[in-house]
Design an enzyme around this catalytic site. Structure first.
Site, PDB file in Angstrom:
ATOM      1  N   THR A  44       0.861  -1.094   0.041  1.00  0.00           N
ATOM      2  CA  THR A  44       0.222   0.029   0.073  1.00  0.00           C
ATOM      3  C   THR A  44       0.875   1.023   0.075  1.00  0.00           C
ATOM      4  O   THR A  44       0.458   2.300  -0.538  1.00  0.00           O
ATOM      5  CB  THR A  44      -0.905   0.023   1.356  1.00  0.00           C
ATOM      6  OG1 THR A  44      -1.728  -1.271   1.345  1.00  0.00           O
ATOM      7  CG2 THR A  44      -1.974   1.071   1.233  1.00  0.00           C
ATOM      8  N   THR A  45       1.996   1.315   0.621  1.00  0.00           N
ATOM      9  CA  THR A  45       2.920   2.446   0.797  1.00  0.00           C
ATOM     10  C   THR A  45       3.401   2.613  -0.680  1.00  0.00           C
ATOM     11  O   THR A  45       3.828   3.762  -0.837  1.00  0.00           O
ATOM     12  CB  THR A  45       3.990   2.087   1.859  1.00  0.00           C
ATOM     13  OG1 THR A  45       3.476   1.679   3.095  1.00  0.00           O
ATOM     14  CG2 THR A  45       4.804   3.339   2.126  1.00  0.00           C
ATOM     15  N   TYR A 107     -13.318  -4.944  -0.223  1.00  0.00           N
ATOM     16  CA  TYR A 107     -14.488  -4.623  -1.042  1.00  0.00           C
ATOM     17  C   TYR A 107     -15.470  -5.648  -1.395  1.00  0.00           C
ATOM     18  O   TYR A 107     -16.829  -5.546  -0.490  1.00  0.00           O
ATOM     19  CB  TYR A 107     -14.084  -3.827  -2.383  1.00  0.00           C
ATOM     20  CG  TYR A 107     -15.639  -3.241  -3.041  1.00  0.00           C
ATOM     21  CD1 TYR A 107     -16.075  -2.137  -2.328  1.00  0.00           C
ATOM     22  CD2 TYR A 107     -16.433  -3.631  -3.844  1.00  0.00           C
ATOM     23  CE1 TYR A 107     -17.233  -1.430  -2.944  1.00  0.00           C
ATOM     24  CE2 TYR A 107     -17.177  -3.304  -4.298  1.00  0.00           C
ATOM     25  CZ  TYR A 107     -17.695  -1.919  -4.040  1.00  0.00           C
ATOM     26  OH  TYR A 107     -19.267  -1.549  -4.202  1.00  0.00           O
ATOM     27  N   TYR A 133      -1.879 -10.611   5.125  1.00  0.00           N
ATOM     28  CA  TYR A 133      -1.554  -9.231   5.556  1.00  0.00           C
ATOM     29  C   TYR A 133      -3.125  -8.851   6.157  1.00  0.00           C
ATOM     30  O   TYR A 133      -4.138  -8.792   5.224  1.00  0.00           O
ATOM     31  CB  TYR A 133      -1.426  -8.147   4.339  1.00  0.00           C
ATOM     32  CG  TYR A 133      -1.282  -6.749   4.833  1.00  0.00           C
ATOM     33  CD1 TYR A 133      -1.282  -6.049   5.997  1.00  0.00           C
ATOM     34  CD2 TYR A 133      -1.202  -5.773   3.672  1.00  0.00           C
ATOM     35  CE1 TYR A 133      -1.180  -4.824   6.268  1.00  0.00           C
ATOM     36  CE2 TYR A 133      -1.250  -4.372   3.947  1.00  0.00           C
ATOM     37  CZ  TYR A 133      -1.126  -3.998   5.195  1.00  0.00           C
ATOM     38  OH  TYR A 133      -1.158  -2.636   5.537  1.00  0.00           O
ATOM     39  N   ARG A 138      -8.422  -0.810   5.875  1.00  0.00           N
ATOM     40  CA  ARG A 138      -8.098  -0.896   4.505  1.00  0.00           C
ATOM     41  C   ARG A 138      -9.514  -1.678   3.820  1.00  0.00           C
ATOM     42  O   ARG A 138      -9.842  -1.340   2.772  1.00  0.00           O
ATOM     43  CB  ARG A 138      -6.926  -1.143   4.161  1.00  0.00           C
ATOM     44  CG  ARG A 138      -5.922  -0.138   4.392  1.00  0.00           C
ATOM     45  CD  ARG A 138      -5.672   0.872   3.602  1.00  0.00           C
ATOM     46  NE  ARG A 138      -4.354   1.787   3.828  1.00  0.00           N
ATOM     47  CZ  ARG A 138      -4.034   2.641   3.088  1.00  0.00           C
ATOM     48  NH1 ARG A 138      -4.522   2.929   2.039  1.00  0.00           N
ATOM     49  NH2 ARG A 138      -2.845   3.584   3.409  1.00  0.00           N
ATOM     50  N   LYS A 161       1.235 -10.204   8.776  1.00  0.00           N
ATOM     51  CA  LYS A 161       1.417  -8.947   9.123  1.00  0.00           C
ATOM     52  C   LYS A 161       0.068  -8.446   9.828  1.00  0.00           C
ATOM     53  O   LYS A 161      -0.970  -8.209   9.103  1.00  0.00           O
ATOM     54  CB  LYS A 161       1.726  -8.125   7.866  1.00  0.00           C
ATOM     55  CG  LYS A 161       1.877  -6.574   8.150  1.00  0.00           C
ATOM     56  CD  LYS A 161       2.073  -5.832   6.704  1.00  0.00           C
ATOM     57  CE  LYS A 161       2.084  -4.162   6.996  1.00  0.00           C
ATOM     58  NZ  LYS A 161       2.146  -3.438   5.513  1.00  0.00           N
ATOM     59  N   ILE A 203       6.818  -4.777   9.367  1.00  0.00           N
ATOM     60  CA  ILE A 203       6.703  -4.233   8.061  1.00  0.00           C
ATOM     61  C   ILE A 203       6.398  -2.759   8.071  1.00  0.00           C
ATOM     62  O   ILE A 203       5.294  -2.456   8.622  1.00  0.00           O
ATOM     63  CB  ILE A 203       5.794  -4.945   7.055  1.00  0.00           C
ATOM     64  CG1 ILE A 203       6.084  -6.571   7.152  1.00  0.00           C
ATOM     65  CG2 ILE A 203       5.561  -4.501   5.947  1.00  0.00           C
ATOM     66  CD1 ILE A 203       5.282  -7.512   6.544  1.00  0.00           C
TER      67      ILE A 203
END
Length: 293
Positions: A44-45, A107, A133, A138, A161, A203
């Site tokens: 995402t980063t 989603y 993750y 999110r 994560k 992370i």
């Protein structure tokens, strides 16, 4: 087991918002010199939602070529479409990724049974180690513990994560840890609590700015220097808070530009940091600079 500081690497951009590979090479060399333990690209980063599939492939190929085996490279290969996650995982595995990071499907919010099948299908499609993750803020869903217990038994699913920020959930995850299943902090303000539960590392977004500091903090804890590690975590909490004053990676890119790294701007729908948050971030960075002078 992968341990230490894994940087969730930003994707540097040129003025026209194309990927700046020259700057990416510079960042890779800097992180290796600063003792970062592993690079994560396409997280995402790294603005993965706004990258094309061709850009994703090239970033992975370029990073692996530049790193040349000096440290491990992890690649984000998740999707809310299982078939797409399988295809990406297979491609990045073939390119030579050392680890794959697979996010929960977002989603469309599947059921626990669907989530188990999603992770199982991806894991069975590759022979690379996979780290799950969990970031419900999110994705809109948390990995249920009964699902996590099952997927943790899959040989090449080697860790999670965890970025829920839920300490009760983390305590339950800690009961699943063993030599084949590790826990990584997904929140820079919770690294020490997670390490104290048996976590293997972090992370990190923060490590984009202070890679050696984050590496040394984790290393200190693992060497029994818990007081030194805690002092580092607590000292940097105001900066960490500033790095999450708006949606990641907006503040970390601003911080790197303030620090002279010239990593460029962001692709829409992300926009540059608001003036008030920018000034606050700049002030927190200046405080640390004065303390270290």
């Amino acid at each position: 087991m992968l341990t230490g500081s894994i940087v969730a690497l930003i994707t540097p951009m040129k003025e026209d918002l194309s990927v700046n590979y020259e700057k990416l090479a510079e960042l890779i060399e800097w992180h290796i010199a600063q003792q970062t333990d592993c690079l994560l690209v396409l997280g995402t980063t790294g603005e993965s939602p706004t990258l094309s599939s061709d850009e994703e492939s090239e970033i992975v190929r370029f990073t692996l070529e530049k790193v040349a085996g000096r440290i491990p490279v992890m690649v984000g290969s998740g999707s809310n479409a299982t078939a797409q996650a399988v295809a990406k995982s297979q491609e990045f595995a073939q390119l030579g990724a050392d680890y794959l990071l697979v996010i929960t499907p977002y989603y469309n919010k599947t059921s626990p049974r669907g989530l188990l099948q999603h992770f199982t299908t991806i894991a069975q499609s590759v022979d690379k180690p996979i780290i799950l993750y969990n970031v419900p803020s999110r994705t809109g869903m948390n990995i249920p513990l009964d699902v996590l217990k099952e997927v943790a038994k899959i040989p090449n699913i080697v860790g999670i994560k965890e970025a829920s920020g839920d300490l009760g959930y983390l305590m339950q995850v800690a009961t699943l840890l063993n030599d084949n299943f590790a826990l990584y902090s997904g929140n820079d303000d919770m690294v020490l609590p997670i390490l104290s539960l048996g976590g293997a590392g972090v992370i990190s977004v923060w490590a984009n700015l202070m890679p050696k500091t984050v590496h040394e903090m984790v290393q200190n804890f693992k060497e029994g220097k818990s007081a030194a590690a805690l002092a580092t975590q607590l000292k940097h909490l105001p900066l960490i808070d500033a790095l999450f004053s708006e949606t990641n990676p907006i503040p970390i890119k601003a911080a790197l530009n303030i620090a002279g790294k010239n990593v460029g701007s962001l692709r829409l729908p992300l926009v540059d940091l608001s003036p008030s948050h920018y000034e606050h971030l700049k002030a927190e960075m200046a405080k640390l600079e004065e303390e270290q002078a």
